[in-house]
Scaffold this active site. Structure first.
Site, PDB file in Angstrom:
ATOM      1  CG  PHE A  19      -1.722  -1.242   1.376  1.00  0.00           C
ATOM      2  CD1 PHE A  19      -2.799  -1.501   0.533  1.00  0.00           C
ATOM      3  CD2 PHE A  19      -1.393  -2.176   2.334  1.00  0.00           C
ATOM      4  CE1 PHE A  19      -3.530  -2.673   0.645  1.00  0.00           C
ATOM      5  CE2 PHE A  19      -2.116  -3.348   2.470  1.00  0.00           C
ATOM      6  CZ  PHE A  19      -3.185  -3.604   1.622  1.00  0.00           C
ATOM      7  N   GLY A  46       5.682  -4.345  10.955  1.00  0.00           N
ATOM      8  CA  GLY A  46       4.574  -4.448  10.012  1.00  0.00           C
ATOM      9  C   GLY A  46       5.104  -4.728   8.622  1.00  0.00           C
ATOM     10  CB  SER A  52       7.913  -0.573   3.098  1.00  0.00           C
ATOM     11  OG  SER A  52       7.379  -1.456   4.059  1.00  0.00           O
ATOM     12  CG  ASP A  71       3.361  -8.751   9.692  1.00  0.00           C
ATOM     13  OD1 ASP A  71       2.417  -9.474  10.067  1.00  0.00           O
ATOM     14  OD2 ASP A  71       3.197  -7.723   9.029  1.00  0.00           O
ATOM     15  N   GLY A  75      -2.239 -10.667   9.023  1.00  0.00           N
ATOM     16  CA  GLY A  75      -2.968  -9.488   8.569  1.00  0.00           C
ATOM     17  C   GLY A  75      -3.477  -8.633   9.706  1.00  0.00           C
ATOM     18  CG  ASP A 141       3.491   0.655   7.525  1.00  0.00           C
ATOM     19  OD1 ASP A 141       2.412   1.238   7.742  1.00  0.00           O
ATOM     20  OD2 ASP A 141       3.821   0.237   6.404  1.00  0.00           O
ATOM     21  CG  HIS A 144      -3.538   1.507  10.674  1.00  0.00           C
ATOM     22  ND1 HIS A 144      -2.815   0.443  10.175  1.00  0.00           N
ATOM     23  CD2 HIS A 144      -3.113   2.593   9.993  1.00  0.00           C
ATOM     24  CE1 HIS A 144      -2.001   0.887   9.231  1.00  0.00           C
ATOM     25  NE2 HIS A 144      -2.166   2.190   9.103  1.00  0.00           N
ATOM     26  CG  HIS A 169       3.255   4.507   6.345  1.00  0.00           C
ATOM     27  ND1 HIS A 169       2.668   3.452   5.694  1.00  0.00           N
ATOM     28  CD2 HIS A 169       3.227   5.548   5.473  1.00  0.00           C
ATOM     29  CE1 HIS A 169       2.314   3.831   4.478  1.00  0.00           C
ATOM     30  NE2 HIS A 169       2.639   5.105   4.317  1.00  0.00           N
ATOM     31  CG  ASP A 170      -0.699   4.313   6.971  1.00  0.00           C
ATOM     32  OD1 ASP A 170      -0.674   4.864   5.856  1.00  0.00           O
ATOM     33  OD2 ASP A 170      -0.603   3.081   7.120  1.00  0.00           O
TER      34      ASP A 170
END
Length: 216
Positions: A19, A46, A52, A71, A75, A141, A144, A169-170
């Site tokens: 993404f 992540g 990335s 990770d 998901g 990352d 969220h 990020h984000d």
């Protein structure tokens, strides 16, 4: 001139499932190259499918250090079935759960970067609790939600070496972005308020902070 990846690495990045937009990827790469000069590992929290990771691994290769990526590969919340970012191709048909690890490994193999990455498969807080090595860069990352974003920050930010970089990020300050970026935004504010980090660059939703001598 800012550090930039080769055309081959850029092509691998853009071909990889994920993404991160190109502009933010280039800013991450520049930060990773700078952090690599400390001679310490570069940590990503992540992984997803390794988009990335390609950039971090190439920067690590150039610096003679290792890229690490954490990770559980099942998901995050927004990637589960029924949600906007779900990709059915990442579901393991045998167990019926997401498993992005095989795709991640193929991504690294295609980019020729397997030797420069150590994949840590597990939940971020569990691995962070065992970690004891200073890091030149930590790239947050992961999930969220406030629970996951805070756990990533609390678990990994203390390991950023003096002069090292914390990349988040984000980061979306607007309240309408509650689902996608408010938790990373709150973590970003917490990092600044701690006195341990100073912002050095902003590229869209990517924030780069430096660990300062005065920080705790």
């Amino acid at each position: 001139m800012p550090a930039a990846p080769s055309s081959e690495i850029l092509a691998a990045f853009e071909a990889a499932k994920g993404f991160m937009p190109l502009r933010e990827g280039l800013a991450l790469y520049e930060a990773a190259v700078e952090a690599g000069r400390l001679g310490l590992p570069l940590m990503e929290v992540g992984t997803y499918c390794g988009r990335s990771t390609i950039l971090l691994a190439d920067a690590a290769r150039g610096a003679g250090v290792t890229a690490l990526t954490v990770d559980h590969h099942r998901g995050s919340e927004e990637q589960q079935p029924g949600w906007e970012y779900h990709d059915p191709q990442t579901v393991d048909p045998e167990v019926g759960l997401m498993d992005t690890l095989p795709t991640f490994r193929r991504t690294l193999h295609r980019a020729g970067l397997e030797e420069h990455v150590v994949a840590l498969v597990g939940r971020s807080p569990q691995i962070a609790a065992l970690w004891g090595t200073p890091l030149g860069l930590v790239f947050i990352d992961g999930g969220h939600t406030d629970e996951h974003a805070n756990a990533d920050y609390e678990g990994w930010a203390p390991h950023v070496a003096e002069g090292g970089l914390l990349v988040i990020h984000d980061v979306f300050p607007e309240p309408e972005d509650e689902f996608t970026g408010q938790a990373p935004y709150r973590v970003y504010l917490k990092a600044l308020e701690s006195g341990a980090f100073t912002e050095i660059s902003v590229t869209d939703s990517l924030r780069v902070l430096r660990r300062t001598e005065a920080g705790g």
